[in-house]
Design a protein around this motif. Sequence first.
Motif, PDB file in Angstrom:
ATOM      1  N   ASP A  32       0.745  -1.134   0.087  1.00  0.00           N
ATOM      2  CA  ASP A  32      -0.029   0.093  -0.065  1.00  0.00           C
ATOM      3  C   ASP A  32       1.077   1.265  -0.121  1.00  0.00           C
ATOM      4  O   ASP A  32       0.635   2.035   0.707  1.00  0.00           O
ATOM      5  CB  ASP A  32      -0.897  -0.073   1.255  1.00  0.00           C
ATOM      6  CG  ASP A  32      -0.063   0.131   2.398  1.00  0.00           C
ATOM      7  OD1 ASP A  32       1.095  -0.361   2.438  1.00  0.00           O
ATOM      8  OD2 ASP A  32      -0.796   0.212   3.644  1.00  0.00           O
ATOM      9  N   ASP A  33       1.606   1.305  -1.132  1.00  0.00           N
ATOM     10  CA  ASP A  33       2.576   2.482  -1.094  1.00  0.00           C
ATOM     11  C   ASP A  33       2.330   3.530  -2.147  1.00  0.00           C
ATOM     12  O   ASP A  33       3.430   4.248  -2.682  1.00  0.00           O
ATOM     13  CB  ASP A  33       4.241   1.967  -1.065  1.00  0.00           C
ATOM     14  CG  ASP A  33       4.346   0.947  -2.220  1.00  0.00           C
ATOM     15  OD1 ASP A  33       3.789   0.651  -3.092  1.00  0.00           O
ATOM     16  OD2 ASP A  33       5.764   0.989  -2.479  1.00  0.00           O
ATOM     17  N   PHE A  34       1.090   3.232  -2.676  1.00  0.00           N
ATOM     18  CA  PHE A  34       0.714   4.145  -3.779  1.00  0.00           C
ATOM     19  C   PHE A  34      -0.650   4.319  -3.592  1.00  0.00           C
ATOM     20  O   PHE A  34      -1.494   3.539  -3.006  1.00  0.00           O
ATOM     21  CB  PHE A  34       0.995   3.670  -5.086  1.00  0.00           C
ATOM     22  CG  PHE A  34       0.443   2.378  -5.434  1.00  0.00           C
ATOM     23  CD1 PHE A  34      -0.824   2.625  -6.255  1.00  0.00           C
ATOM     24  CD2 PHE A  34       0.922   1.343  -5.302  1.00  0.00           C
ATOM     25  CE1 PHE A  34      -1.661   1.390  -6.621  1.00  0.00           C
ATOM     26  CE2 PHE A  34       0.574   0.072  -5.519  1.00  0.00           C
ATOM     27  CZ  PHE A  34      -0.924   0.143  -6.203  1.00  0.00           C
ATOM     28  N   PRO A  35      -1.274   5.767  -4.036  1.00  0.00           N
ATOM     29  CA  PRO A  35      -2.611   5.731  -3.956  1.00  0.00           C
ATOM     30  C   PRO A  35      -3.546   4.955  -4.962  1.00  0.00           C
ATOM     31  O   PRO A  35      -3.171   4.963  -5.991  1.00  0.00           O
ATOM     32  CB  PRO A  35      -3.040   7.504  -4.130  1.00  0.00           C
ATOM     33  CG  PRO A  35      -1.772   7.694  -4.826  1.00  0.00           C
ATOM     34  CD  PRO A  35      -0.717   6.908  -4.351  1.00  0.00           C
ATOM     35  N   LEU A  36      -4.500   4.401  -4.244  1.00  0.00           N
ATOM     36  CA  LEU A  36      -5.408   3.440  -5.230  1.00  0.00           C
ATOM     37  C   LEU A  36      -6.454   4.580  -5.901  1.00  0.00           C
ATOM     38  O   LEU A  36      -6.989   5.561  -5.281  1.00  0.00           O
ATOM     39  CB  LEU A  36      -6.218   2.548  -4.432  1.00  0.00           C
ATOM     40  CG  LEU A  36      -5.526   1.392  -3.737  1.00  0.00           C
ATOM     41  CD1 LEU A  36      -6.549   0.712  -2.795  1.00  0.00           C
ATOM     42  CD2 LEU A  36      -4.763   0.530  -4.515  1.00  0.00           C
ATOM     43  N   PRO A  37      -6.822   3.931  -7.219  1.00  0.00           N
ATOM     44  CA  PRO A  37      -7.715   4.736  -8.207  1.00  0.00           C
ATOM     45  C   PRO A  37      -9.177   4.713  -7.326  1.00  0.00           C
ATOM     46  O   PRO A  37      -9.252   3.559  -6.760  1.00  0.00           O
ATOM     47  CB  PRO A  37      -7.662   4.325  -9.553  1.00  0.00           C
ATOM     48  CG  PRO A  37      -6.436   3.592  -9.311  1.00  0.00           C
ATOM     49  CD  PRO A  37      -5.891   3.245  -8.052  1.00  0.00           C
ATOM     50  N   ASP A  38      -9.878   5.809  -7.427  1.00  0.00           N
ATOM     51  CA  ASP A  38     -11.519   5.567  -7.057  1.00  0.00           C
ATOM     52  C   ASP A  38     -11.932   4.015  -7.598  1.00  0.00           C
ATOM     53  O   ASP A  38     -11.877   3.766  -8.688  1.00  0.00           O
ATOM     54  CB  ASP A  38     -12.106   6.938  -7.369  1.00  0.00           C
ATOM     55  CG  ASP A  38     -11.759   7.976  -6.835  1.00  0.00           C
ATOM     56  OD1 ASP A  38     -11.018   7.931  -5.635  1.00  0.00           O
ATOM     57  OD2 ASP A  38     -12.182   8.925  -7.336  1.00  0.00           O
ATOM     58  N   GLY A  39     -12.748   3.558  -6.687  1.00  0.00           N
ATOM     59  CA  GLY A  39     -13.418   2.056  -7.305  1.00  0.00           C
ATOM     60  C   GLY A  39     -12.726   0.940  -7.065  1.00  0.00           C
ATOM     61  O   GLY A  39     -13.371   0.113  -6.833  1.00  0.00           O
ATOM     62  N   TYR A  40     -11.521   1.150  -6.758  1.00  0.00           N
ATOM     63  CA  TYR A  40     -10.544  -0.051  -6.492  1.00  0.00           C
ATOM     64  C   TYR A  40     -10.880  -0.514  -5.116  1.00  0.00           C
ATOM     65  O   TYR A  40     -11.050   0.421  -4.187  1.00  0.00           O
ATOM     66  CB  TYR A  40      -9.001   0.282  -6.493  1.00  0.00           C
ATOM     67  CG  TYR A  40      -8.576   0.035  -8.136  1.00  0.00           C
ATOM     68  CD1 TYR A  40      -9.360   0.565  -9.067  1.00  0.00           C
ATOM     69  CD2 TYR A  40      -7.346  -0.062  -8.249  1.00  0.00           C
ATOM     70  CE1 TYR A  40      -8.931   0.643 -10.289  1.00  0.00           C
ATOM     71  CE2 TYR A  40      -6.627  -0.138  -9.749  1.00  0.00           C
ATOM     72  CZ  TYR A  40      -7.529   0.393 -10.647  1.00  0.00           C
ATOM     73  OH  TYR A  40      -7.065   0.301 -11.813  1.00  0.00           O
ATOM     74  N   HIS A  41     -10.918  -1.895  -4.985  1.00  0.00           N
ATOM     75  CA  HIS A  41     -11.240  -2.446  -3.701  1.00  0.00           C
ATOM     76  C   HIS A  41      -9.942  -3.118  -3.060  1.00  0.00           C
ATOM     77  O   HIS A  41      -9.192  -3.785  -3.695  1.00  0.00           O
ATOM     78  CB  HIS A  41     -12.469  -3.376  -3.576  1.00  0.00           C
ATOM     79  CG  HIS A  41     -12.704  -3.921  -2.369  1.00  0.00           C
ATOM     80  ND1 HIS A  41     -13.422  -3.213  -1.440  1.00  0.00           N
ATOM     81  CD2 HIS A  41     -12.517  -5.078  -1.695  1.00  0.00           C
ATOM     82  CE1 HIS A  41     -13.719  -3.785  -0.341  1.00  0.00           C
ATOM     83  NE2 HIS A  41     -13.164  -5.251  -0.582  1.00  0.00           N
ATOM     84  N   ALA A  42      -9.720  -2.908  -1.570  1.00  0.00           N
ATOM     85  CA  ALA A  42      -8.541  -3.409  -1.033  1.00  0.00           C
ATOM     86  C   ALA A  42      -8.887  -4.418   0.204  1.00  0.00           C
ATOM     87  O   ALA A  42      -9.516  -3.939   0.804  1.00  0.00           O
ATOM     88  CB  ALA A  42      -7.432  -2.346  -0.815  1.00  0.00           C
TER      89      ALA A  42
END
Length: 197
Positions: A51-61
Amino acid sequence: MVSCEPTLLMRWLIPRWPAFQAKHPDRDIHLVAGGGAFSFNTGIDLAIRRDDFPLPDGYHAEYLFSEKVGPVCQPDNVTDWFSPAGNGLSLRTAAPRLHSRTRLSAWQTWSAVTQHPLYDNSGQTFEHFYFSLQAAVAGLGVAIGPWKLVRDDIASGVLAAPLGFVEEGSCYCLLSPSPLLSDTFQADLLAWLRAMA
């Protein structure tokens, strides 16, 4: 198609993958190496990333495990590069440190978490994290090794971790374009990955 960071793929996932494939013999699963940001528009169905970069909107983690790191070296070099300190050991100032361009701040992060002083940033730098770990195996110096990536080498006696491992603040996640539904192949993969952690 499951994308995974290259060193995690080579040193942790692939050695354990036959057990998952045996559970799903009819599935055609492709493992591909890839790190950092990506797009599900490129044919990737799931991705394992730190988790070392911002996730695009809508991606689920979905959380898999915390990153734990520590200095690792060839067992024969422990007494040369670590000295007694209190109830344990301490990294000697002159110990050759190994660095990676893909994780340039690994030593500084470890130092900040453990409050172990580092007097300079000298040492050999390798193009990829995997190479710095292989250099440690070869006896070239001390690398910062994430537990998941070195645990097999430690178990077999190829590497030693004289100071143990500490959580450094990041974690790995299974990323998907939408939340995983229960009783699906993807949910089974998530459960298996967590069990392997």
